[in-house]
Enzyme design. Structure first.
Site, PDB file in Angstrom:
ATOM      1  CB  CYS A   7     -36.927   9.826  15.326  1.00 18.90           C
ATOM      2  SG  CYS A   7     -35.442  10.639  15.920  1.00 18.90           S
ATOM      3  CB  CYS A  64     -33.641   8.029  16.137  1.00 22.72           C
ATOM      4  SG  CYS A  64     -34.443   9.324  17.051  1.00 22.72           S
ATOM      5  CG  ASP A  65     -34.960   5.240  13.400  1.00 23.17           C
ATOM      6  OD1 ASP A  65     -34.202   4.811  14.290  1.00 23.17           O
ATOM      7  OD2 ASP A  65     -36.189   5.342  13.542  1.00 23.17           O
TER       8      ASP A  65
END
Ligand code: NAP
Length: 311
Positions: free
Chosen positions: A145, A148-149
């Site tokens: 992701c 997200c990261d």
């Protein structure tokens, strides 16, 4: 409302519709079921989740909302259901058992719920590449992701693997954060949007590598390189894997008919081989898996469930 370890923990409620999953399909089904005056409950795997859409930095093809952030769109969907008074609860559904003309659904904490119909909208999970180093470096450089990261790789080098819309969107997102982004795709043609491919070609810090796949992911405590079958070694700190999804239907073996890749066999009505069990969104057999088709599936399945309940 629930039964724990086979013991009724109070007055058990029989729901008209239990929706499994709170992504766009589940939330749309919830809105339509609630507006049809049905007793509807949404079970979600994680508290306040809105599914895969929350992982999209930019959704550019949902009608009326050009370039909206996926998290924001998911929140808008959820708020709509909440405003109508749809109840939610956290629970990982594991087993579906016909009980008379109803269904009993067992959850991971061994509680259960009884419902006249089920609308299954559990979506799909990230497919793993299956190369050496992948599992060992999850959370240490391997991610599924980018939204997200991605921030962990600001100013660093990263690779994205895949050629679909997710991989293309991830590469575009990371290009604004990272010093350099490699997009590695096994074919010369891309499955994802031609427009995004062009946007990537226009970025000076993106290198597109086609016709090869990763062989292994290497490093010490964290990832330091992605080695390709072509023999090239990319000096990256992050490897973002975007090679598609697998439907979350393992718990449905023997419950409803699945195709050979695990998708629930159902047309746009959501009607499956099991009476009172409907499917909507990415989990069902269909040609186009998009937010707009998930939302439409949810509506259709709720209407089909309402019809089923009438008869
Ligand atoms: P996808 O469309 O299935 O693409 C998966 C990609 O991974 C393909 O390019 C595939 O290569 C490659 N791949 C699969 N297995 C591989 C392996 N073992 N090694 C190397 N490469 C491998 O999956 P997705 O990109 O996650 O998209 C899923 C659905 O969501 C699609 O319908 C997509 O359009 C939709 N989506 C839409 C948006 C949007 O519109 N904003 C954003 C994200 C996703 P091949 O091409 O060679 O098969």
């Amino acid at each position: 409302m629930k039964v724990k370890d086979g013991i009724n923990m109070g007055n058990e409620k029989l729901w008209d519709v239990l929706i499994i999953g709170s992504g766009p399909a589940g939330l749309s089904a919830a809105v339509y079921a609630k507006r049809a005056n049905l007793e509807v409950l949404v079970a979600e795997k994680e508290y306040h989740g809105t599914g895969q859409i929350a992982e999209s930095d930019c959704v550019d093809n949902y009608l009326g909302f050009p370039s909206i952030n996926g998290y924001d769109l998911g929140e808008a969907f959820r708020n709509h259901a909440v405003q109508l008074g749809v109840p939610f609860f956290d629970g990982m559904a594991q087993r579906f058992v016909p009980e008379g003309q109803c269904w009993r659904i067992y959850f991971a904490d061994s509680s259960s719920i009884q419902a006249k119909t089920v609308i299954y909208c559990a979506g799909a999970a990230h497919r793993h590449l299956g190369v050496e180093g992948e599992e060992a470096f999850i959370g240490k450089g391997v991610s599924y992701c980018a939204v997200c990261d991605g921030a962990f790789y600001r100013g660093k080098e990263a690779a994205v693997i895949g050629g679909g819309d997710t991989a293309l969107g991830d590469a575009l997102y990371l290009a604004d954060l990272c010093e350099k982004v490699y997009l590695v795709h096994r074919r010369d043609e891309f499955r994802g949007s031609a427009l995004t491919v062009q946007q990537l070609k226009d970025k000076e810090n993106v290198e597109i590598i086609t016709g090869t796949t990763p062989e292994k992911i290497t490093g010490g405590q964290n990832v330091t390189a992605l080695e390709l079958k072509s023999g090239r070694k990319l000096p990256v700190n992050g490897a973002f894997i975007a090679v598609g999804m697998v439907p979350q239907t393992q718990c449905l073996q023997g419950v409803v008919d699945l195709d050979k890749t695990g998708y629930i066999i159902a047309d746009e009505t959501g009607i499956t081989s099991a009476p009172g069990f409907f499917a909507a969104g990415d989990v069902r057999t269909k040609a186009l898996r998009q937010v707009v088709t998930a939302v439409s599936d949810g509506a259709n399945a709720a209407v089909a469930a309402a019809e089923y309940l009438k008869h």
